[in-house]
Design an enzyme around this catalytic site. Structure first.
Site, PDB file in Angstrom:
ATOM      1  N   GLY A 197      32.732  24.533  -3.440  1.00  0.00           N
ATOM      2  CA  GLY A 197      33.845  23.617  -3.219  1.00  0.00           C
ATOM      3  C   GLY A 197      34.158  22.769  -4.446  1.00  0.00           C
ATOM      4  N   VAL A 214      42.239  19.482  -0.270  1.00  0.00           N
ATOM      5  CA  VAL A 214      41.788  20.473  -1.249  1.00  0.00           C
ATOM      6  C   VAL A 214      41.126  21.617  -0.491  1.00  0.00           C
ATOM      7  CG1 VAL A 214      40.433  20.863  -3.331  1.00  0.00           C
ATOM      8  CG2 VAL A 214      41.266  18.552  -2.825  1.00  0.00           C
ATOM      9  N   THR A 235      38.606  23.899   0.565  1.00  0.00           N
ATOM     10  CA  THR A 235      37.146  24.084   0.503  1.00  0.00           C
ATOM     11  C   THR A 235      36.664  24.376   1.919  1.00  0.00           C
ATOM     12  OG1 THR A 235      36.569  21.797   1.034  1.00  0.00           O
ATOM     13  CG2 THR A 235      36.964  22.295  -1.296  1.00  0.00           C
ATOM     14  N   ASP A 266      18.300  16.328  -1.263  1.00  0.00           N
ATOM     15  CA  ASP A 266      18.934  15.677  -0.116  1.00  0.00           C
ATOM     16  C   ASP A 266      19.220  14.247  -0.536  1.00  0.00           C
ATOM     17  OD1 ASP A 266      19.703  14.402   2.183  1.00  0.00           O
ATOM     18  OD2 ASP A 266      18.202  15.385   3.443  1.00  0.00           O
ATOM     19  N   VAL A 267      20.499  13.915  -0.641  1.00  0.00           N
ATOM     20  CA  VAL A 267      20.845  12.588  -1.167  1.00  0.00           C
ATOM     21  C   VAL A 267      20.310  11.454  -0.279  1.00  0.00           C
ATOM     22  CG1 VAL A 267      22.876  13.340  -2.461  1.00  0.00           C
ATOM     23  CG2 VAL A 267      23.143  12.608  -0.083  1.00  0.00           C
ATOM     24  N   LYS A 277      34.481   6.662   3.559  1.00  0.00           N
ATOM     25  CA  LYS A 277      35.143   6.796   2.260  1.00  0.00           C
ATOM     26  C   LYS A 277      35.728   5.456   1.795  1.00  0.00           C
ATOM     27  CE  LYS A 277      34.163  11.033   1.233  1.00  0.00           C
ATOM     28  NZ  LYS A 277      33.387  11.403   0.044  1.00  0.00           N
ATOM     29  N   TYR A 315      34.110   9.427   8.961  1.00  0.00           N
ATOM     30  CA  TYR A 315      34.449   9.859   7.599  1.00  0.00           C
ATOM     31  C   TYR A 315      35.394   8.857   6.932  1.00  0.00           C
ATOM     32  CZ  TYR A 315      36.024  12.885   3.764  1.00  0.00           C
ATOM     33  OH  TYR A 315      36.321  13.411   2.518  1.00  0.00           O
TER      34      TYR A 315
END
Ligand code: NDP
Length: 256
Positions: free
Chosen positions: A22, A196, A198, A69-70, A167, A163
């Site tokens: 992506g 976009v 992805t 893994d963040v 953001k 989400y």
């Protein structure tokens, strides 16, 4: 120094989270093409390694793929260490890893809300902090966060409250860290893409066309390669006087 030289990332090393597919894949490729060595890190270590091998062959740069893994601070530290081990440097963090779930607010379970925030906000926070701790020891660095137009608008027809809120937090955290870390020579900026193509964004599905495509002044979605040049710009000395900026790249979507 000529103007195009300011976009060069030669001699620098970048870490791109979620960089094997992506948008992240396009960012890793753009950074490598601009001269950076790159670490690609995501939970799928095998996919990260495969993407790294392909990119190394395409660009001739040192590109390393690691499991990351963040949400796990230790694995973030290990990814930074992988950059240092492979190239002796770590200069650029691109916080690209992200998660989105479509669900009406009344139906969102706590664990889903938590997991979206854990990836998009907590993970970005932890890795930024780890990166900045390193940057303070070497005189500076740059961070590019991947925000979204979802911080500014409420997407339709699908609902994605976690989400959108996450953001918005990314954009404000970008500004907060930019202000605080400017004296440390750490620049923090963000891009806010529109739609976009992805795996995350099913832009070709007919039920989304009226809102996602027809409502956009440019009447189309983007491909990841159209966002990558701005990430290169924000990572490079070409943007040396920019910090705390959120660059919207959306084909005009948020103009109305
Ligand atoms: P994809 O779903 O295609 O890719 C997401 C990447 O993030 C994957 O590589 C995934 O790998 C990785 N990832 C997810 N969770 C974690 C985690 N906990 N730790 C490390 N890596 C993780 O999404 P996109 O390329 O579309 O999105 C990239 C970024 O761009 C996201 O932040 C997204 O919110 C943002 N964005 C996307 C838009 C779009 O229209 N596509 C528009 C605006 C913003 P793995 O699962 O193996 O960990």
């Amino acid at each position: 120094m000529g103007v195009l030289d300011k976009f060069s990332l030669g001699g620098r090393t970048a870490l791109v989270t979620g960089g094997y597919r992506g948008l992240g894949r396009a960012f890793a490729a753009g950074l490598a093409e601009a001269g950076a060595d790159v670490v690609i890190g995501a939970r799928d270590a095998v996919a990260s390694q495969r993407a790294a091998e392909a990119l190394a062959e395409e660009t001739g740069r040192t590109v390393v793929g690691v499991g990351l893994d963040v949400n796990d601070r230790e694995s973030g530290r290990a990814a930074i260490q992988a950059a240092l081990d492979a190239t002796g440097r770590f200069d650029i963090l691109v916080n690209n890893a992200g998660a989105c779930v479509h669900r009406p607010a009344l139906d969102v379970p706590d664990d889903e809300w938590d997991s979206v925030f854990a990836t998009n906000v907590d993970g970005l926070w932890k890795l930024s902090q780890e990166a900045a701790r390193h940057f303070t020891t070497v005189g500076g660095g740059t961070i590019v966060n991947i925000g979204s137009i979802s911080a500014h608008i409420v997407n339709r027809p699908q609902w994605q409250p976690a989400y959108n809120a996450s953001k918005a937090a990314v954009h404000q955290l970008t500004k907060s860290l930019a202000a605080e870390w400017a004296p440390l020579n750490i620049r923090v900026n963000a891009v806010a893409p529109g739609y976009v193509k992805t795996e995350m964004a099913p832009v070709d599905e007919p039920q989304f066309k009226a809102r996602w495509i027809d409502d956009a002044p440019m009447q189309r979605y983007a491909v990841p390669e159209e966002i990558a040049p701005t990430v290169v710009f924000l990572a490079s000395p070409a943007s040396s006087f920019m910090t705390g900026s959120v660059v919207v790249i959306d084909g005009g979507y948020t103009l109305h």
